[in-house]
Design a protein around this motif. Sequence first.
Motif, PDB file in Angstrom:
ATOM      1  N   HIS A  43      36.612   7.571  12.776  1.00 14.01           N
ATOM      2  CA  HIS A  43      36.138   7.073  13.315  1.00 14.01           C
ATOM      3  C   HIS A  43      34.564   7.813  13.184  1.00 14.01           C
ATOM      4  N   GLN A  44      34.437   7.604  11.697  1.00 14.61           N
ATOM      5  CA  GLN A  44      33.477   8.996  11.471  1.00 14.61           C
ATOM      6  C   GLN A  44      32.176   7.076  10.454  1.00 14.61           C
ATOM      7  N   GLY A  45      30.897   6.442  10.851  1.00 20.18           N
ATOM      8  CA  GLY A  45      30.741   5.656   9.987  1.00 20.18           C
ATOM      9  C   GLY A  45      30.058   5.876   8.437  1.00 20.18           C
ATOM     10  N   THR A  46      31.162   5.438   7.569  1.00 24.74           N
ATOM     11  CA  THR A  46      30.691   5.868   6.439  1.00 24.74           C
ATOM     12  C   THR A  46      30.311   4.616   5.753  1.00 24.74           C
ATOM     13  N   LEU A  47      30.029   5.078   4.390  1.00 21.80           N
ATOM     14  CA  LEU A  47      29.552   4.491   2.727  1.00 21.80           C
ATOM     15  C   LEU A  47      31.277   3.862   2.125  1.00 21.80           C
ATOM     16  N   PHE A  48      31.613   2.796   1.883  1.00 21.14           N
ATOM     17  CA  PHE A  48      32.577   2.463   1.062  1.00 21.14           C
ATOM     18  C   PHE A  48      32.859   1.921  -0.351  1.00 21.14           C
ATOM     19  N   ILE A  49      33.294   1.392  -0.631  1.00 22.45           N
ATOM     20  CA  ILE A  49      33.372   0.872  -2.204  1.00 22.45           C
ATOM     21  C   ILE A  49      34.159   0.525  -2.742  1.00 22.45           C
ATOM     22  N   VAL A  50      34.355  -0.666  -2.870  1.00 24.55           N
ATOM     23  CA  VAL A  50      35.416  -1.917  -3.296  1.00 24.55           C
ATOM     24  C   VAL A  50      34.939  -2.349  -4.663  1.00 24.55           C
ATOM     25  N   ASP A  51      36.504  -3.082  -5.388  1.00 22.18           N
ATOM     26  CA  ASP A  51      35.900  -3.851  -5.843  1.00 22.18           C
ATOM     27  C   ASP A  51      35.430  -5.105  -5.718  1.00 22.18           C
ATOM     28  N   SER A  52      34.775  -5.749  -6.851  1.00 22.75           N
ATOM     29  CA  SER A  52      34.255  -7.552  -6.289  1.00 22.75           C
ATOM     30  C   SER A  52      35.106  -7.882  -6.043  1.00 22.75           C
ATOM     31  N   ASP A  53      36.870  -7.901  -6.586  1.00 24.11           N
ATOM     32  CA  ASP A  53      38.274  -8.998  -5.575  1.00 24.11           C
ATOM     33  C   ASP A  53      38.638  -8.483  -4.793  1.00 24.11           C
ATOM     34  N   GLY A  54      37.455  -7.386  -4.343  1.00 21.46           N
ATOM     35  CA  GLY A  54      37.968  -6.888  -3.131  1.00 21.46           C
ATOM     36  C   GLY A  54      39.458  -5.596  -3.363  1.00 21.46           C
ATOM     37  N   GLU A  55      40.258  -5.085  -4.469  1.00 20.27           N
ATOM     38  CA  GLU A  55      41.012  -4.230  -4.313  1.00 20.27           C
ATOM     39  C   GLU A  55      40.088  -3.066  -4.592  1.00 20.27           C
TER      40      GLU A  55
END
Length: 174
Positions: A43-55
């Motif tokens: 429940h912390q607001g953070t930055l995520f990374i994801v591949d452009s295909d959603g994986e």
Amino acid sequence: TSWFQLIYDRENIDFNSYVSIISIPVWVNNDQQIIFSASSSSHQGTLFIVDSDGENLSPFITDLSGLMFMPRLSADGKTLAFVRYPSWKTRDKVEIATIDIYTKDISSLVVLYSQAKEDLIVSGMNWSPDGEYLMFSSNHAGESDIYVVTKDGLAWKNITADIDGNAVGPVWKP
């Protein structure tokens, strides 16, 4: 819903239900990945990374607590600036920091404290076209002003101090 509503109604908001208007996702690594702001499992607001295909979804920043948002990529695509409130519940301190996209080294550029004893708001942030400066707006001194900070954080200046009224949403002229 905007960050302004999130900040001012923080006791009644479930961060998972909201997307920030001013915290748009950024494309990185030659448009192969996307970095965005969201709530983590803790429940912390953070930055995520994801591949452009959603994986391959994963937290991009794992060592910092608080609320992180407003990712902004430098022109060379190597450095990401972001805003962080160290505390999830209080908004009397805010940090503007950068992270190297490849090494994940984090540098704190500016830490602001509320001089007016009210919630701090960073309402805009943008890199200069040459990547040497970061411009942002903040109300830490009372009314909202626009500031410019060097990319290493060694120098910063209020560029709207002599203007009466609030200045928000800084944008560099291309």
